[in-house]
Motif scaffolding. Sequence first.
Motif, PDB file in Angstrom:
ATOM      1  N   LEU A 287       0.825  -1.204   0.000  1.00  0.00           N
ATOM      2  CA  LEU A 287       0.000   0.000   0.000  1.00  0.00           C
ATOM      3  C   LEU A 287       0.865   1.263   0.000  1.00  0.00           C
ATOM      4  CD1 LEU A 287      -2.879  -1.008   2.441  1.00  0.00           C
ATOM      5  CD2 LEU A 287      -3.020  -0.670  -0.017  1.00  0.00           C
ATOM      6  N   LYS A 288       1.980   1.218   0.692  1.00  0.00           N
ATOM      7  CA  LYS A 288       2.902   2.363   0.685  1.00  0.00           C
ATOM      8  C   LYS A 288       3.490   2.553  -0.717  1.00  0.00           C
ATOM      9  CE  LYS A 288       4.333   1.842   5.534  1.00  0.00           C
ATOM     10  NZ  LYS A 288       5.463   1.499   6.430  1.00  0.00           N
ATOM     11  N   ARG A 289       3.913   1.444  -1.339  1.00  0.00           N
ATOM     12  CA  ARG A 289       4.456   1.523  -2.702  1.00  0.00           C
ATOM     13  C   ARG A 289       3.381   1.984  -3.674  1.00  0.00           C
ATOM     14  NH1 ARG A 289       6.216  -3.637  -1.552  1.00  0.00           N
ATOM     15  NH2 ARG A 289       4.800  -4.468  -3.147  1.00  0.00           N
ATOM     16  N   ASN A 290       2.179   1.530  -3.411  1.00  0.00           N
ATOM     17  CA  ASN A 290       1.024   1.846  -4.220  1.00  0.00           C
ATOM     18  C   ASN A 290       0.914   3.348  -4.450  1.00  0.00           C
ATOM     19  OD1 ASN A 290      -1.646   2.155  -5.148  1.00  0.00           O
ATOM     20  ND2 ASN A 290      -2.336   0.385  -3.985  1.00  0.00           N
ATOM     21  N   LEU A 291       1.020   4.098  -3.364  1.00  0.00           N
ATOM     22  CA  LEU A 291       0.879   5.552  -3.437  1.00  0.00           C
ATOM     23  C   LEU A 291       2.131   6.201  -4.008  1.00  0.00           C
ATOM     24  CD1 LEU A 291      -0.935   6.099  -0.035  1.00  0.00           C
ATOM     25  CD2 LEU A 291      -1.931   6.003  -2.318  1.00  0.00           C
ATOM     26  N   GLY A 292       3.272   5.594  -3.766  1.00  0.00           N
ATOM     27  CA  GLY A 292       4.507   6.146  -4.309  1.00  0.00           C
ATOM     28  C   GLY A 292       4.623   5.924  -5.799  1.00  0.00           C
ATOM     29  N   LYS A 293       4.050   4.834  -6.299  1.00  0.00           N
ATOM     30  CA  LYS A 293       4.152   4.499  -7.713  1.00  0.00           C
ATOM     31  C   LYS A 293       2.995   5.047  -8.540  1.00  0.00           C
ATOM     32  CE  LYS A 293       5.057   0.366  -8.994  1.00  0.00           C
ATOM     33  NZ  LYS A 293       4.965  -1.100  -9.131  1.00  0.00           N
ATOM     34  N   THR A 294       2.048   5.706  -7.879  1.00  0.00           N
ATOM     35  CA  THR A 294       0.906   6.200  -8.624  1.00  0.00           C
ATOM     36  C   THR A 294       1.358   7.039  -9.817  1.00  0.00           C
ATOM     37  OG1 THR A 294      -1.073   7.575  -8.533  1.00  0.00           O
ATOM     38  CG2 THR A 294       0.721   8.176  -7.073  1.00  0.00           C
ATOM     39  N   LEU A 295       0.642   6.919 -10.904  1.00  0.00           N
ATOM     40  CA  LEU A 295       0.969   7.683 -12.102  1.00  0.00           C
ATOM     41  C   LEU A 295       0.582   9.149 -11.952  1.00  0.00           C
ATOM     42  CD1 LEU A 295      -0.293   5.209 -14.827  1.00  0.00           C
ATOM     43  CD2 LEU A 295       1.918   5.308 -13.710  1.00  0.00           C
ATOM     44  N   LEU A 296      -0.120   9.423 -10.872  1.00  0.00           N
ATOM     45  CA  LEU A 296      -0.570  10.784 -10.656  1.00  0.00           C
ATOM     46  C   LEU A 296       0.513  11.580  -9.960  1.00  0.00           C
ATOM     47  CD1 LEU A 296      -4.184   9.804  -9.605  1.00  0.00           C
ATOM     48  CD2 LEU A 296      -3.216  10.042 -11.873  1.00  0.00           C
ATOM     49  N   ALA A 297       0.275  12.855  -9.795  1.00  0.00           N
ATOM     50  CA  ALA A 297       1.341  13.749  -9.342  1.00  0.00           C
ATOM     51  C   ALA A 297       1.857  13.416  -7.951  1.00  0.00           C
ATOM     52  CB  ALA A 297       0.842  15.186  -9.363  1.00  0.00           C
ATOM     53  N   SER A 298       3.139  13.677  -7.742  1.00  0.00           N
ATOM     54  CA  SER A 298       3.746  13.513  -6.425  1.00  0.00           C
ATOM     55  C   SER A 298       3.702  14.856  -5.713  1.00  0.00           C
ATOM     56  CB  SER A 298       5.197  13.047  -6.585  1.00  0.00           C
ATOM     57  OG  SER A 298       5.911  13.951  -7.407  1.00  0.00           O
ATOM     58  N   GLY A 299       4.205  14.880  -4.490  1.00  0.00           N
ATOM     59  CA  GLY A 299       4.242  16.130  -3.745  1.00  0.00           C
ATOM     60  C   GLY A 299       3.048  16.353  -2.862  1.00  0.00           C
ATOM     61  N   PHE A 300       2.147  15.358  -2.735  1.00  0.00           N
ATOM     62  CA  PHE A 300       0.979  15.495  -1.877  1.00  0.00           C
ATOM     63  C   PHE A 300       1.341  15.202  -0.426  1.00  0.00           C
ATOM     64  CE2 PHE A 300      -1.182  14.561  -5.929  1.00  0.00           C
ATOM     65  CZ  PHE A 300      -2.123  15.573  -5.942  1.00  0.00           C
ATOM     66  N   ASP A 301       0.699  15.881   0.493  1.00  0.00           N
ATOM     67  CA  ASP A 301       0.789  15.579   1.915  1.00  0.00           C
ATOM     68  C   ASP A 301      -0.399  14.689   2.257  1.00  0.00           C
ATOM     69  OD1 ASP A 301       0.857  15.437   4.651  1.00  0.00           O
ATOM     70  OD2 ASP A 301       0.810  17.609   5.007  1.00  0.00           O
ATOM     71  N   LEU A 302      -0.149  13.396   2.411  1.00  0.00           N
ATOM     72  CA  LEU A 302      -1.234  12.434   2.614  1.00  0.00           C
ATOM     73  C   LEU A 302      -2.022  12.694   3.893  1.00  0.00           C
ATOM     74  CD1 LEU A 302       0.461   9.082   1.505  1.00  0.00           C
ATOM     75  CD2 LEU A 302      -1.025  10.590   0.177  1.00  0.00           C
ATOM     76  N   THR A 303      -1.402  13.362   4.850  1.00  0.00           N
ATOM     77  CA  THR A 303      -2.107  13.610   6.121  1.00  0.00           C
ATOM     78  C   THR A 303      -3.233  14.631   5.963  1.00  0.00           C
ATOM     79  OG1 THR A 303      -0.571  15.341   6.837  1.00  0.00           O
ATOM     80  CG2 THR A 303      -0.035  13.066   7.445  1.00  0.00           C
ATOM     81  N   THR A 304      -3.312  15.295   4.806  1.00  0.00           N
ATOM     82  CA  THR A 304      -4.391  16.256   4.575  1.00  0.00           C
ATOM     83  C   THR A 304      -5.645  15.589   4.013  1.00  0.00           C
ATOM     84  OG1 THR A 304      -3.671  16.800   2.315  1.00  0.00           O
ATOM     85  CG2 THR A 304      -2.703  18.075   4.128  1.00  0.00           C
ATOM     86  N   ALA A 305      -5.586  14.288   3.770  1.00  0.00           N
ATOM     87  CA  ALA A 305      -6.711  13.569   3.175  1.00  0.00           C
ATOM     88  C   ALA A 305      -7.929  13.595   4.091  1.00  0.00           C
ATOM     89  CB  ALA A 305      -6.322  12.120   2.878  1.00  0.00           C
ATOM     90  N   THR A 306      -9.106  13.641   3.482  1.00  0.00           N
ATOM     91  CA  THR A 306     -10.355  13.563   4.250  1.00  0.00           C
ATOM     92  C   THR A 306     -10.989  12.182   4.158  1.00  0.00           C
ATOM     93  OG1 THR A 306     -11.613  14.384   2.353  1.00  0.00           O
ATOM     94  CG2 THR A 306     -10.805  16.014   3.934  1.00  0.00           C
ATOM     95  N   GLY A 307     -10.545  11.382   3.205  1.00  0.00           N
ATOM     96  CA  GLY A 307     -11.095  10.045   3.058  1.00  0.00           C
ATOM     97  C   GLY A 307     -10.252   9.215   2.114  1.00  0.00           C
ATOM     98  N   ALA A 308     -10.390   7.910   2.215  1.00  0.00           N
ATOM     99  CA  ALA A 308      -9.618   7.015   1.342  1.00  0.00           C
ATOM    100  C   ALA A 308     -10.345   5.684   1.236  1.00  0.00           C
ATOM    101  CB  ALA A 308      -8.207   6.809   1.890  1.00  0.00           C
ATOM    102  N   ALA A 309      -9.954   4.927   0.236  1.00  0.00           N
ATOM    103  CA  ALA A 309     -10.496   3.586   0.083  1.00  0.00           C
ATOM    104  C   ALA A 309      -9.375   2.658  -0.343  1.00  0.00           C
ATOM    105  CB  ALA A 309     -11.614   3.556  -0.949  1.00  0.00           C
ATOM    106  N   SER A 310      -9.409   1.453   0.177  1.00  0.00           N
ATOM    107  CA  SER A 310      -8.434   0.446  -0.212  1.00  0.00           C
ATOM    108  C   SER A 310      -9.168  -0.861  -0.459  1.00  0.00           C
ATOM    109  CB  SER A 310      -7.374   0.254   0.874  1.00  0.00           C
ATOM    110  OG  SER A 310      -6.365  -0.632   0.428  1.00  0.00           O
ATOM    111  N   ILE A 311      -8.911  -1.441  -1.602  1.00  0.00           N
ATOM    112  CA  ILE A 311      -9.569  -2.691  -1.980  1.00  0.00           C
ATOM    113  C   ILE A 311      -8.512  -3.728  -2.313  1.00  0.00           C
ATOM    114  CG2 ILE A 311     -11.138  -3.798  -3.615  1.00  0.00           C
ATOM    115  CD1 ILE A 311     -12.465  -1.105  -4.039  1.00  0.00           C
ATOM    116  N   VAL A 312      -8.628  -4.874  -1.691  1.00  0.00           N
ATOM    117  CA  VAL A 312      -7.712  -5.982  -1.947  1.00  0.00           C
ATOM    118  C   VAL A 312      -8.471  -7.059  -2.702  1.00  0.00           C
ATOM    119  CG1 VAL A 312      -6.313  -7.804  -0.897  1.00  0.00           C
ATOM    120  CG2 VAL A 312      -6.326  -5.510   0.109  1.00  0.00           C
TER     121      VAL A 312
END
Length: 384
Positions: A287-312
């Motif tokens: 899951l950590k790699r998941n967010l690091g490898k995302t094709l979307l932009a880097s530079g986000f502060d994940l602690t500012t998130a208001t919600g998330a979803a994870s599906i295995v």
Amino acid sequence: MSIDLNIPTLDIEDFDPDSIDNEKKDTVEDESGGALTYAIIGSGQGGGRIAKAFYDLGYKKTIAFNTAKSDLALLEMPEDHKYFVNHFLEEGAGKNQERARQAYEAQNPEIFNKMRQIFGENIDRILVCVGVAGGTGGGSVQTLIDTAKRYFTYVGKDDASERVGVVASLPTTGEVASPVVAKNAYNRITELCVAAENGDYAPLIIVDNDKIRKLYPQLTVKQFWPTLNSTVAGLFHVFNLLSTKNSNYTAFDPADYNTIMKSKGCMIFGATSVKNIEDETSISSALKRNLGKTLLASGFDLTTATGAASIVVGGTKQYEEIPGLMDSIEYGFDTLAALTGGAIIHRGIYEDSGKDKLVAYTVVAGLEPPQKRLEELKKFLTIR
């Protein structure tokens, strides 16, 4: 004796109520199979490519707009799903975003009518896809956001600001070597980030072309754009599709999905296969790699998130034979909660008999703008 009453002929006399009902029926059906019915707008070359990727996944309520006929011609979509914005423009906008904005404003009634023709009334959300560095995409995006919101009012749906989202792609380092491109990209993405934070629309999904170039340097020129666009559309599609599926374990239901998609601010997606799944920390690490490898932009502060979803999603054999796997999955979910500063985590565990591996999909919503990436873009405005 006949009398001439001199009664005027009214237009309404020839109106057929049945024809009105028929006009309201959707002529283009969504084939994505997702929980929400999306209408997709692609504007400019980059936006059109992303829209085409969504179309290929079954999102048939898709329109590609462009000021260049040549770009539209290259999109393998039905002609009815393309619209040439040609108001007082020569071929293309020439990187001039103001020129493109004026063209789209001038042809707004025609653009709205095209949306009526393709979208119909049965839609839940509209996604506007653009490249922020070019003339057409970046110049048209605000007009298209406003038109999309007005469209929801037209079809009688509330909360238009929560129903319109944006996919904005950033240029590669080579592209921003041009002063005009750098200025276009920085100004437009900054404005979009501010508007997303204010809740003017939701969400903002930033696609970083430079990041995928660095992550996958082995891609050929011919593979680059199809890989990027199909992956972006595919990540988005996974969550829309899985939220319709039943699970014997934990379901990510349509209500969870809708809550995530209404989150104002920025959103990122990720997906990765889990290696060494017998290891109790393997899913957490994935899951950590998941967010690091995302094709979307880097530079986000994940602690500012208001919600998330994870599906295995895993195979039947793995779920039957690997001891302690459930604990590993739960630990992975808890890790995501910690990474996002305690944001609400919507969870899903699905079994797929056709899979022989475990895959973790993640979406994080409500993020503040990626300041680090914005600063990198800003540097190109001053290095001259």
